[in-house]
Design an enzyme around this catalytic site. Structure first.
Site, mmCIF file in Angstrom:
data_model
loop_
_atom_site.group_PDB
_atom_site.id
_atom_site.type_symbol
_atom_site.label_atom_id
_atom_site.label_comp_id
_atom_site.label_asym_id
_atom_site.label_seq_id
_atom_site.Cartn_x
_atom_site.Cartn_y
_atom_site.Cartn_z
ATOM 1 N N ARG A 7 0.866 -1.182 0.000
ATOM 2 C CA ARG A 7 0.000 0.000 0.000
ATOM 3 C C ARG A 7 0.904 1.235 0.000
ATOM 4 O O ARG A 7 1.920 1.267 0.684
ATOM 5 C CB ARG A 7 -0.907 0.024 1.233
ATOM 6 C CG ARG A 7 -1.861 1.212 1.194
ATOM 7 C CD ARG A 7 -2.770 1.274 2.396
ATOM 8 N NE ARG A 7 -3.567 2.498 2.328
ATOM 9 C CZ ARG A 7 -4.225 3.013 3.353
ATOM 10 N NH1 ARG A 7 -4.203 2.418 4.532
ATOM 11 N NH2 ARG A 7 -4.904 4.134 3.208
ATOM 12 N N HIS A 8 0.508 2.235 -0.746
ATOM 13 C CA HIS A 8 1.265 3.488 -0.851
ATOM 14 C C HIS A 8 1.508 4.125 0.520
ATOM 15 O O HIS A 8 0.820 3.826 1.500
ATOM 16 C CB HIS A 8 0.520 4.480 -1.748
ATOM 17 C CG HIS A 8 -0.805 4.896 -1.189
ATOM 18 N ND1 HIS A 8 -0.939 5.844 -0.193
ATOM 19 C CD2 HIS A 8 -2.051 4.463 -1.466
ATOM 20 C CE1 HIS A 8 -2.221 5.992 0.110
ATOM 21 N NE2 HIS A 8 -2.916 5.154 -0.647
ATOM 22 N N ASN A 14 -4.870 10.966 4.192
ATOM 23 C CA ASN A 14 -4.812 9.840 5.131
ATOM 24 C C ASN A 14 -4.764 10.375 6.554
ATOM 25 O O ASN A 14 -5.487 9.903 7.438
ATOM 26 C CB ASN A 14 -3.579 8.979 4.908
ATOM 27 C CG ASN A 14 -3.628 8.086 3.689
ATOM 28 O OD1 ASN A 14 -2.632 7.956 2.991
ATOM 29 N ND2 ASN A 14 -4.764 7.472 3.396
ATOM 30 N N GLN A 20 -9.850 8.955 -0.024
ATOM 31 C CA GLN A 20 -9.255 9.481 -1.252
ATOM 32 C C GLN A 20 -9.879 8.882 -2.497
ATOM 33 O O GLN A 20 -10.130 9.589 -3.465
ATOM 34 C CB GLN A 20 -7.738 9.195 -1.256
ATOM 35 C CG GLN A 20 -7.051 9.973 -0.171
ATOM 36 C CD GLN A 20 -5.622 9.539 0.039
ATOM 37 O OE1 GLN A 20 -4.728 10.269 -0.278
ATOM 38 N NE2 GLN A 20 -5.421 8.352 0.573
ATOM 39 N N ARG A 59 0.227 8.947 -5.610
ATOM 40 C CA ARG A 59 0.704 8.470 -4.310
ATOM 41 C C ARG A 59 1.288 7.061 -4.409
ATOM 42 O O ARG A 59 2.275 6.736 -3.742
ATOM 43 C CB ARG A 59 -0.390 8.563 -3.253
ATOM 44 C CG ARG A 59 -1.655 7.773 -3.538
ATOM 45 C CD ARG A 59 -2.781 8.205 -2.588
ATOM 46 N NE ARG A 59 -4.004 7.453 -2.740
ATOM 47 C CZ ARG A 59 -5.024 7.827 -3.520
ATOM 48 N NH1 ARG A 59 -4.944 8.925 -4.254
ATOM 49 N NH2 ARG A 59 -6.122 7.087 -3.566
ATOM 50 N N GLU A 84 -7.249 2.781 -6.705
ATOM 51 C CA GLU A 84 -8.136 2.593 -5.556
ATOM 52 C C GLU A 84 -9.585 2.499 -6.035
ATOM 53 O O GLU A 84 -9.920 2.951 -7.135
ATOM 54 C CB GLU A 84 -7.962 3.766 -4.578
ATOM 55 C CG GLU A 84 -8.844 3.717 -3.345
ATOM 56 C CD GLU A 84 -8.636 2.473 -2.488
ATOM 57 O OE1 GLU A 84 -9.035 1.371 -2.927
ATOM 58 O OE2 GLU A 84 -8.127 2.600 -1.369
ATOM 59 N N HIS A 144 -3.423 0.424 -3.378
ATOM 60 C CA HIS A 144 -4.210 1.181 -2.402
ATOM 61 C C HIS A 144 -4.943 0.241 -1.443
ATOM 62 O O HIS A 144 -5.222 -0.903 -1.792
ATOM 63 C CB HIS A 144 -5.216 2.058 -3.143
ATOM 64 C CG HIS A 144 -4.579 2.912 -4.193
ATOM 65 N ND1 HIS A 144 -4.145 4.170 -3.947
ATOM 66 C CD2 HIS A 144 -4.268 2.648 -5.491
ATOM 67 C CE1 HIS A 144 -3.602 4.677 -5.057
ATOM 68 N NE2 HIS A 144 -3.663 3.773 -6.001
#
Length: 193
Positions: A7-8, A14, A20, A59, A84, A144
């Site tokens: 995951r980024h 966040n 997002q 991201r 995402e 994501h």
């Protein structure tokens, strides 16, 4: 074949508790430090990754760039299917706001929220393509949280349902046409960040 799932790193949204979705928010300073921490960890471990591929959202792509550069492996072209989940009108809202506006079942009520089935279908499409295109390569995938949760639940149904943390690292191995988890939602590298 191995697939690593990452995951980024963190973003301002966040940290603010905002969803997002596909809104293209950059990494913040914390997220950059997190990405560097995982890159450093991977550089000290046995080299198992042949290439990195990421969502086309910045991201995830920035996280992937940091890792690929540190490991000196190719960064493949960004893949929109790794984006995402699209959260429609909910993007940019915090939990309290969502509950006030749509109630606790906001995922079913709010306009434009991509379904689990849709997220899984596009993720599986990418994975099945890689199995054919790169059967002997091990790919590190940067994506994501909601997307990764759906994919892991779909292809490794025996995994414990966990929140997928920023910069978590998981490894799945394909054996006998079935995916087997080798590592799940690991964030030990963030202790050093």
């Amino acid at each position: 074949m191995l697939i690593g799932l990452v995951r980024h790193g963190k973003t301002d949204w966040n940290e603010q508790g905002k969803i997002q979705g596909q809104t293209d928010i950059p990494l913040n300073e914390v997220g950059i430090v997190q990405a560097k921490a995982l890159a450093e960890r991977l550089s000290r471990e046995d080299q198992i990754w042949d290439a990195v591929i990421s969502s086309d959202l910045q991201r995830a792509h920035a996280t992937a760039q940091i890792i690929a550069s540190k490991l000196n492996i190719p960064l493949l072209e960004s893949e929109p299917r790794l984006r995402e989940r699209y959260f429609g009108e909910v993007e940019g809202t915090r939990e309290q706001e969502r509950h006030e506006r749509w109630g606790t079942n906001w995922r079913e009520v709010a306009e434009g929220v991509e379904s689990n089935a849709e997220v899984r279908a596009r993720g599986l499409s990418a994975i099945n393509e890689w199995k054919l295109k790169y059967p002997k390569r091990n790919l590190l995938v940067v994506s994501h949280g909601s997307f990764l949760a759906q994919i892991m639940e779909e292809i490794c149904s025996d995994l414990e349902d966990q929140y997928i943390s920023n910069l978590s690292y998981s490894i799945l191995e394909l054996r006998d046409e079935k995916w087997h988890p080798q590592l799940y939602n690991c964030t030990i590298h963030l202790n050093e960040a």
